[in-house]
Scaffold this active site. Structure first.
Site, PDB file in Angstrom:
ATOM      1  N   GLU A 280       1.957  -7.739   8.458  1.00 62.81           N
ATOM      2  CA  GLU A 280       1.971  -6.274   8.559  1.00 62.81           C
ATOM      3  C   GLU A 280       2.924  -5.638   7.553  1.00 62.81           C
ATOM      4  O   GLU A 280       2.918  -4.433   7.350  1.00 62.81           O
ATOM      5  CB  GLU A 280       2.334  -5.848   9.988  1.00 62.81           C
ATOM      6  CG  GLU A 280       1.267  -6.160  11.017  1.00 62.81           C
ATOM      7  CD  GLU A 280      -0.098  -5.596  10.626  1.00 62.81           C
ATOM      8  OE1 GLU A 280      -0.208  -4.355  10.544  1.00 62.81           O
ATOM      9  OE2 GLU A 280      -1.037  -6.381  10.409  1.00 62.81           O
TER      10      GLU A 280
ATOM     11  N   PRO B  40       0.814  -1.224   0.000  1.00 68.28           N
ATOM     12  CA  PRO B  40       0.000   0.000   0.000  1.00 68.28           C
ATOM     13  C   PRO B  40       0.848   1.274   0.000  1.00 68.28           C
ATOM     14  O   PRO B  40       0.333   2.365  -0.248  1.00 68.28           O
ATOM     15  CB  PRO B  40      -0.837  -0.117   1.283  1.00 68.28           C
ATOM     16  CG  PRO B  40      -0.299  -1.275   2.052  1.00 68.28           C
ATOM     17  CD  PRO B  40       0.537  -2.100   1.134  1.00 68.28           C
TER      18      PRO B  40
ATOM     19  N   ASP C 199     -10.184   1.402 -24.951  1.00 65.94           N
ATOM     20  CA  ASP C 199     -10.549   1.325 -23.539  1.00 65.94           C
ATOM     21  C   ASP C 199     -10.824   2.673 -22.902  1.00 65.94           C
ATOM     22  O   ASP C 199     -10.273   3.678 -23.322  1.00 65.94           O
ATOM     23  CB  ASP C 199      -9.386   0.739 -22.721  1.00 65.94           C
ATOM     24  CG  ASP C 199      -9.361  -0.758 -22.777  1.00 65.94           C
ATOM     25  OD1 ASP C 199     -10.365  -1.339 -23.200  1.00 65.94           O
ATOM     26  OD2 ASP C 199      -8.336  -1.319 -22.392  1.00 65.94           O
TER      27      ASP C 199
ATOM     28  N   ARG D 181      -4.144  -7.556 -20.819  1.00 66.37           N
ATOM     29  CA  ARG D 181      -5.041  -7.069 -21.876  1.00 66.37           C
ATOM     30  C   ARG D 181      -4.420  -5.940 -22.711  1.00 66.37           C
ATOM     31  O   ARG D 181      -4.973  -5.539 -23.730  1.00 66.37           O
ATOM     32  CB  ARG D 181      -6.418  -6.708 -21.337  1.00 66.37           C
ATOM     33  CG  ARG D 181      -6.443  -5.674 -20.254  1.00 66.37           C
ATOM     34  CD  ARG D 181      -7.795  -5.639 -19.572  1.00 66.37           C
ATOM     35  NE  ARG D 181      -8.894  -5.387 -20.501  1.00 66.37           N
ATOM     36  CZ  ARG D 181      -9.007  -4.330 -21.259  1.00 66.37           C
ATOM     37  NH1 ARG D 181      -8.103  -3.387 -21.210  1.00 66.37           N
ATOM     38  NH2 ARG D 181     -10.036  -4.176 -22.079  1.00 66.37           N
TER      39      ARG D 181
END
Ligand code: 6GU
Length: 265
Positions: A115, A88, A168, A153
């Site tokens: 963690e 993150p 897209d 993709r």
């Protein structure tokens, strides 16, 4: 494209490789996918991959030795690959990064758990850190799947139409236009006539207008950033004039008090 994923849960990927575009891409050898189980690189009898944090506190930390050994094994399998840690704390994933990653011939994904990973797994072993959004997952596996899906993709030949990825959402800074298929009328709602006309130029114009409309309504921030083309500016000005006309009629009908447009006389 060769993907190598380092994880303590390789089984999570088993079904991911087996469906839809990803499966097809593997079958046609557009991509080659494998996992390495980090646990296999733990030297101790119980093959432990986590331990308690120095300094105390809750949660566990991913031990450095098995992870480093797994990363070095991945380097053997994919020598040219950047080694990407899913965390993150990484840079925020988006379509531009998907496009950027699709240019590599090999990619290694390192899925953290617990963690976090011991901080000594750093620049020597990791080339890039990516996050898929501002929320915390229990591990990097889902993030790796998201990125592998978006990158796959982008690889020519993996989608139905050869240019499907270029059309897209986001590829040109706009959301995609509305799509319709049969039946012609569904629950009283008909498909726009133009799409049945066979007039390709009109259809293209309709689609551009639809894409602009959706972007304005759902993601105005994208329009603000976008380098607008002449056609796009023409459409936006057309709408702007229509809105002006509507407001003018409204003010004529209701007297021009509101909006600070009082007439001087
Ligand atoms: Cl890449 N990993 C984890 N554990 N949580 C996340 C993430 C990655 N991206 C967003 N949240």
């Amino acid at each position: 494209m060769k993907f190598v994923v380092l994880t303590i849960f390789p089984e999570m990927f088993a079904s991911f490789w087996e469906y839809g575009i990803i499966r097809k891409a593997i079958e046609t050898e557009k991509i080659l996918a494998s996992t390495l189980n980090i646990r296999d690189f733990a030297e101790d009898r119980h093959q432990v991959t986590d331990d308690r944090p120095y300094g105390g506190g809750s949660g566990m930390v991913m031990k450095p030795e098995p992870l480093a050994a797994a990363i070095r094994a991945a380097e053997q399998k994919a020598p040219s690959a950047p080694k990407i840690l899913l965390t993150p704390q990484g840079r925020g994933f988006n379509q531009k990064i998907a496009h950027e990653l699709a240019a590599f011939e090999e990619l290694v994904f390192v899925c953290g758990r617990y963690e976090g990973v011991d901080d000594r797994i750093d620049h020597d072993l990791i080339d890039d850190e990516i996050s898929i959004g501002d929320y915390v997952l229990t591990g990097g596996e889902l993030a790796a799947m998201v990125i592998i899906d978006a990158v796959t993709r982008q690889i020519p030949g993996t989608l139905g139409g050869e240019d499907a990825a270029e059309k897209d959402s986001f590829a040109d800074g706009l959301l995609e236009h509305a799509h319709y298929t049969r039946p012609h009328v569904f629950e009283g709602k008909a498909v726009p006539d133009i799409l049945l006309s066979g007039h390709h130029e009109k259809i293209d114009n309709w689609r551009l207008e639809s894409a602009l409309m959706r972007t304005l309504m759902k993601r105005a921030d994208l329009l603000q950033k976008k380098d607008l083309g002449a056609k796009e500016i023409r459409i936006l000005k057309k709408w702007s004039r229509r809105i002006e006309d509507i407001l003018k009629s409204y003010h004529r009908a209701h007297g021009e008090r509101r909006e600070g447009t009082e007439k001087k006389s």
